[in-house]
Design a protein around this motif. Structure first.
Motif, PDB file in Angstrom:
ATOM      1  N   ILE A   1     -10.103 -13.907 -17.635  1.00 51.56           N
ATOM      2  CA  ILE A   1      -8.946 -13.663 -16.774  1.00 51.56           C
ATOM      3  C   ILE A   1      -7.796 -13.166 -17.637  1.00 51.56           C
ATOM      4  O   ILE A   1      -7.598 -13.642 -18.753  1.00 51.56           O
ATOM      5  N   ARG A   2      -7.050 -12.211 -17.105  1.00 52.63           N
ATOM      6  CA  ARG A   2      -5.851 -11.746 -17.794  1.00 52.63           C
ATOM      7  C   ARG A   2      -4.712 -11.611 -16.791  1.00 52.63           C
ATOM      8  O   ARG A   2      -4.940 -11.515 -15.581  1.00 52.63           O
ATOM      9  N   ARG A   3      -3.485 -11.617 -17.303  1.00 49.52           N
ATOM     10  CA  ARG A   3      -2.320 -11.388 -16.451  1.00 49.52           C
ATOM     11  C   ARG A   3      -2.229  -9.902 -16.155  1.00 49.52           C
ATOM     12  O   ARG A   3      -2.312  -9.069 -17.056  1.00 49.52           O
ATOM     13  N   ALA A   4      -2.071  -9.571 -14.902  1.00 48.06           N
ATOM     14  CA  ALA A   4      -1.968  -8.176 -14.482  1.00 48.06           C
ATOM     15  C   ALA A   4      -0.519  -7.728 -14.544  1.00 48.06           C
ATOM     16  O   ALA A   4       0.411  -8.531 -14.421  1.00 48.06           O
ATOM     17  N   GLY A   5      -0.342  -6.439 -14.698  1.00 49.86           N
ATOM     18  CA  GLY A   5       0.984  -5.841 -14.705  1.00 49.86           C
ATOM     19  C   GLY A   5       1.085  -4.754 -13.658  1.00 49.86           C
ATOM     20  O   GLY A   5       0.157  -4.519 -12.874  1.00 49.86           O
ATOM     21  N   GLU A   6       2.208  -4.077 -13.668  1.00 48.97           N
ATOM     22  CA  GLU A   6       2.455  -3.003 -12.707  1.00 48.97           C
ATOM     23  C   GLU A   6       1.346  -1.953 -12.739  1.00 48.97           C
ATOM     24  O   GLU A   6       0.964  -1.404 -11.710  1.00 48.97           O
ATOM     25  N   GLU A   7       0.793  -1.709 -13.921  1.00 46.66           N
ATOM     26  CA  GLU A   7      -0.264  -0.700 -14.053  1.00 46.66           C
ATOM     27  C   GLU A   7      -1.550  -1.095 -13.325  1.00 46.66           C
ATOM     28  O   GLU A   7      -2.421  -0.253 -13.086  1.00 46.66           O
ATOM     29  N   ASP A   8      -1.672  -2.370 -12.950  1.00 45.94           N
ATOM     30  CA  ASP A   8      -2.864  -2.862 -12.240  1.00 45.94           C
ATOM     31  C   ASP A   8      -2.667  -2.929 -10.732  1.00 45.94           C
ATOM     32  O   ASP A   8      -3.559  -3.369 -10.004  1.00 45.94           O
ATOM     33  N   ARG A   9      -1.496  -2.524 -10.257  1.00 40.77           N
ATOM     34  CA  ARG A   9      -1.160  -2.665  -8.832  1.00 40.77           C
ATOM     35  C   ARG A   9      -2.247  -2.083  -7.925  1.00 40.77           C
ATOM     36  O   ARG A   9      -2.669  -2.722  -6.963  1.00 40.77           O
ATOM     37  N   GLY A  10      -2.711  -0.880  -8.192  1.00 41.20           N
ATOM     38  CA  GLY A  10      -3.714  -0.249  -7.335  1.00 41.20           C
ATOM     39  C   GLY A  10      -4.983  -1.068  -7.229  1.00 41.20           C
ATOM     40  O   GLY A  10      -5.537  -1.247  -6.136  1.00 41.20           O
ATOM     41  N   GLU A  11      -5.450  -1.589  -8.356  1.00 43.77           N
ATOM     42  CA  GLU A  11      -6.669  -2.398  -8.356  1.00 43.77           C
ATOM     43  C   GLU A  11      -6.465  -3.702  -7.588  1.00 43.77           C
ATOM     44  O   GLU A  11      -7.327  -4.132  -6.811  1.00 43.77           O
ATOM     45  N   VAL A  12      -5.310  -4.336  -7.781  1.00 48.60           N
ATOM     46  CA  VAL A  12      -5.015  -5.593  -7.090  1.00 48.60           C
ATOM     47  C   VAL A  12      -4.922  -5.367  -5.583  1.00 48.60           C
ATOM     48  O   VAL A  12      -5.519  -6.108  -4.787  1.00 48.60           O
ATOM     49  N   VAL A  13      -4.194  -4.348  -5.171  1.00 46.23           N
ATOM     50  CA  VAL A  13      -4.045  -4.066  -3.738  1.00 46.23           C
ATOM     51  C   VAL A  13      -5.396  -3.740  -3.114  1.00 46.23           C
ATOM     52  O   VAL A  13      -5.704  -4.188  -2.000  1.00 46.23           O
TER      53      VAL A  13
END
Length: 196
Positions: free
Chosen positions: A5-17
């Protein structure tokens, strides 16, 4: 199964959404918010994006390194109660013509505990092909372990009886009164005291 597990950032927004959109598109609460299948297809991702923004601003997003799951957390201080206009702004950001977006924000805010600081699990989503393999539990437990070390409780609203049972296995307890969405499903506020 070990879950990195890692902390996500703004650059991961698309994957998270994308994970949230896929994970919640069949959820009873999402289908209450968007009763029209066409509207669900059109606006559901915007709702998930709005939740992601809140988590990135007021907490954090945990992401399984292999992209199979994510969890959105907010850090809620004692006495936090939000602004009366927050649900209105939320509706305007997601779907201005849909009063249910504002309504669910008001209903959940009304039952959200304010007397103690806590970690708030806003949402969690796991890819369908790995459900039941421990990804969700790993995402939750990584934060619950931090909560236990810090003596911090945790809170969430389960969106179904099935998810409520899963959270009970992780130490959450139903707070006794469900949130009833008018003409729709129940949500179950749940609290977890830290373990010593």
């Amino acid at each position: 199964m070990g879950v990195a597990i890692r902390r996500a950032g703004e650059e991961d927004r698309g994957e998270v959404v994308r994970l949230l959109d896929q994970g919640f598109s069949a959820d009873p609460v999402s289908n209450w918010v968007f009763p029209s299948p066409e509207r669900l297809r059109q606006r559901h991702a915007a709702l998930m994006d709005a939740f992601t923004s809140i988590a990135l601003e007021e907490g954090h997003v945990d992401l399984a390194v292999d992209g199979t799951g994510c969890a959105l957390w907010a850090s809620v201080p004692a006495g936090a109660h939000g602004d009366d206009d927050d649900p209105v702004r939320f509706r305007e950001a997601v779907d201005p013509d849909n009063e249910r977006v504002e309504q669910i924000a008001r209903l959940t805010a009304a039952v959200h505990p304010t007397d103690r600081a806590h970690a708030y699990l806003m949402m969690i989503a796991v890819s369908a092909d790995v459900r039941g393999q421990g990804v969700g539990a790993a995402l939750i437990n990584s934060v619950l372990e931090e909560c236990d070390r810090a003596g911090l409780p945790a809170y969430l609203e389960a969106s179904s009886l099935r998810s409520r049972a899963l959270y009970e296995r992780l130490g959450f307890a139903f707070m006794g009164t469900p949130v009833e969405l008018p003409g729709g499903p129940f949500m179950y506020p749940m609290w977890r005291e830290p373990r010593g």
